[in-house]
Design a protein around this motif. Structure first.
Motif, short mmCIF file in Angstrom:
data_model
loop_
_atom_site.label_atom_id
_atom_site.label_comp_id
_atom_site.label_asym_id
_atom_site.label_seq_id
_atom_site.Cartn_x
_atom_site.Cartn_y
_atom_site.Cartn_z
N ILE A 130 0.85 -1.19 0.00
CA ILE A 130 0.00 0.00 0.00
C ILE A 130 0.89 1.24 0.00
CG2 ILE A 130 -1.82 1.25 1.21
CD1 ILE A 130 -2.44 -1.42 2.70
N PRO A 131 0.90 1.99 -1.10
CA PRO A 131 1.59 3.28 -1.08
C PRO A 131 0.77 4.26 -0.24
CG PRO A 131 0.66 2.84 -3.25
CD PRO A 131 0.33 1.68 -2.40
N PHE A 132 1.45 5.07 0.57
CA PHE A 132 0.70 5.99 1.42
C PHE A 132 1.52 7.23 1.76
CE2 PHE A 132 3.05 3.46 4.50
CZ PHE A 132 3.32 4.32 5.55
N THR A 133 0.80 8.23 2.23
CA THR A 133 1.43 9.40 2.81
C THR A 133 1.04 9.41 4.29
OG1 THR A 133 -0.46 10.82 2.27
CG2 THR A 133 1.37 10.75 0.68
N TYR A 134 1.87 10.04 5.09
CA TYR A 134 1.59 10.14 6.51
C TYR A 134 2.01 11.53 6.97
CZ TYR A 134 1.32 8.99 11.46
OH TYR A 134 0.98 8.96 12.78
N LYS A 135 1.02 12.31 7.33
CA LYS A 135 1.29 13.69 7.75
C LYS A 135 0.21 14.10 8.75
CE LYS A 135 1.98 18.31 5.92
NZ LYS A 135 1.88 19.17 4.76
N GLY A 141 -3.84 6.23 1.92
CA GLY A 141 -3.29 5.28 0.96
C GLY A 141 -4.36 4.76 0.03
N ALA A 142 -3.92 4.21 -1.09
CA ALA A 142 -4.85 3.63 -2.06
C ALA A 142 -4.17 2.46 -2.75
CB ALA A 142 -5.28 4.67 -3.09
N PHE A 143 -4.95 1.40 -3.00
CA PHE A 143 -4.44 0.24 -3.70
C PHE A 143 -5.60 -0.57 -4.23
CE2 PHE A 143 -5.38 -1.17 0.49
CZ PHE A 143 -5.53 -2.55 0.50
N LYS A 144 -5.31 -1.59 -5.00
CA LYS A 144 -6.34 -2.46 -5.58
C LYS A 144 -6.09 -3.89 -5.15
CE LYS A 144 -7.15 0.28 -9.72
NZ LYS A 144 -7.15 0.28 -11.20
N ILE A 145 -7.19 -4.63 -5.01
CA ILE A 145 -7.11 -6.07 -4.78
C ILE A 145 -8.06 -6.77 -5.74
CG2 ILE A 145 -6.48 -5.89 -2.35
CD1 ILE A 145 -9.42 -6.69 -1.69
N ASN A 146 -7.79 -8.04 -5.97
CA ASN A 146 -8.70 -8.87 -6.73
C ASN A 146 -9.58 -9.59 -5.72
OD1 ASN A 146 -9.92 -11.06 -8.14
ND2 ASN A 146 -8.34 -10.91 -9.71
N VAL A 160 -21.22 -9.06 -14.02
CA VAL A 160 -22.12 -8.39 -13.09
C VAL A 160 -21.32 -7.68 -11.99
CG1 VAL A 160 -23.99 -8.72 -11.42
CG2 VAL A 160 -23.97 -10.03 -13.55
N ILE A 161 -20.32 -8.37 -11.45
CA ILE A 161 -19.48 -7.79 -10.40
C ILE A 161 -18.03 -7.89 -10.85
CG2 ILE A 161 -18.74 -7.94 -8.00
CD1 ILE A 161 -21.33 -9.43 -7.40
N GLY A 162 -17.38 -6.76 -10.98
CA GLY A 162 -15.98 -6.75 -11.39
C GLY A 162 -15.09 -7.48 -10.40
N GLU A 163 -13.92 -7.85 -10.85
CA GLU A 163 -12.98 -8.55 -9.97
C GLU A 163 -12.08 -7.62 -9.18
OE1 GLU A 163 -10.90 -11.61 -12.08
OE2 GLU A 163 -12.71 -12.80 -12.33
N MET A 164 -11.71 -6.50 -9.76
CA MET A 164 -10.78 -5.58 -9.10
C MET A 164 -11.55 -4.56 -8.25
SD MET A 164 -7.99 -6.90 -9.91
CE MET A 164 -6.87 -5.75 -9.16
N VAL A 165 -11.07 -4.40 -7.02
CA VAL A 165 -11.66 -3.45 -6.08
C VAL A 165 -10.62 -2.39 -5.74
CG1 VAL A 165 -12.76 -3.17 -3.82
CG2 VAL A 165 -12.99 -5.35 -5.07
N LYS A 166 -10.98 -1.14 -5.92
CA LYS A 166 -10.09 -0.05 -5.55
C LYS A 166 -10.43 0.38 -4.13
CE LYS A 166 -8.40 4.51 -6.57
NZ LYS A 166 -8.48 5.73 -7.36
#
Length: 174
Positions: A130-135, A141-146, A160-166
């Motif tokens: 997970i790339p992220f900033t911390y301040k 942070g933001a990332f994708k999973i299957n 009907v339902i995509g595989e990748m979730v942001k």
């Protein structure tokens, strides 16, 4: 004597500055977006997050993240859909109440930091980064999973339902 006093104060405060901080549940959430019926998206959020962050920018090898979401807190703004998401067909919240991330490594990146660790959902653990900033005590942070990697709605039609979730995370600590 004045210098000694300042040094003693700094030594006393130093350990406090790098202790793990608790997640502020009221201000932290994870938003998600997944393709639905090929041409549209379903958006929602998990609003119940607990855990700790220990981000020490001076010693990242001593840093850690350990957070969980309450699966029952899923909210898409549609009560019928939310009930379906809590059912055995999706998150099965009665048997799988938490979605958790535990870091194994935190490192610097060009835009901030990256954490690598185990994301556990529906009893399945997978490595994610997970790339992220911390301040200002805020992790973003933001990332994708299957979703099929976690057996989430694995029998659903991918049209009907995509595989990748942001996933987009905002985690405020205090």
């Amino acid at each position: 004597m004045k210098k000694l006093s300042i040094v003693l104060v700094l030594l006393f405060l130093f350990p406090i500055a790098f202790e793990a901080q608790n997640v502020n549940t009221e201000k932290s959430e994870v938003h998600f977006k997944i393709n639905n019926l090929v041409f549209s998206n379903v958006k929602g959020a998990f609003k119940e997050m607990t855990g700790t962050l220990d981000i020490n920018s001076e010693n990242l090898s001593a840093s850690s993240i350990n957070v969980c979401l309450a699966a029952k807190s899923v909210n898409t703004g549609n009560e019928k859909r939310d009930a379906d998401l809590r059912s055995e067909d999706f998150f099965y919240v009665d048997n799988n109440p938490s979605i958790c991330f535990v870091s194994s490594k935190i490192s610097r990146s060009e835009t901030g930091y990256t954490t690598t660790g185990k994301l556990t959902m529906l009893g399945v653990s997978r490595d994610v980064s997970i790339p992220f900033t911390y301040k200002d005590n805020t992790f973003i942070g933001a990332f994708k999973i299957n979703r099929t990697d976690y057996h989430l709605a694995e029998n659903a039609n991918p049209f009907v339902i995509g595989e990748m979730v942001k996933l987009t995370i905002t985690c405020v600590v205090h």
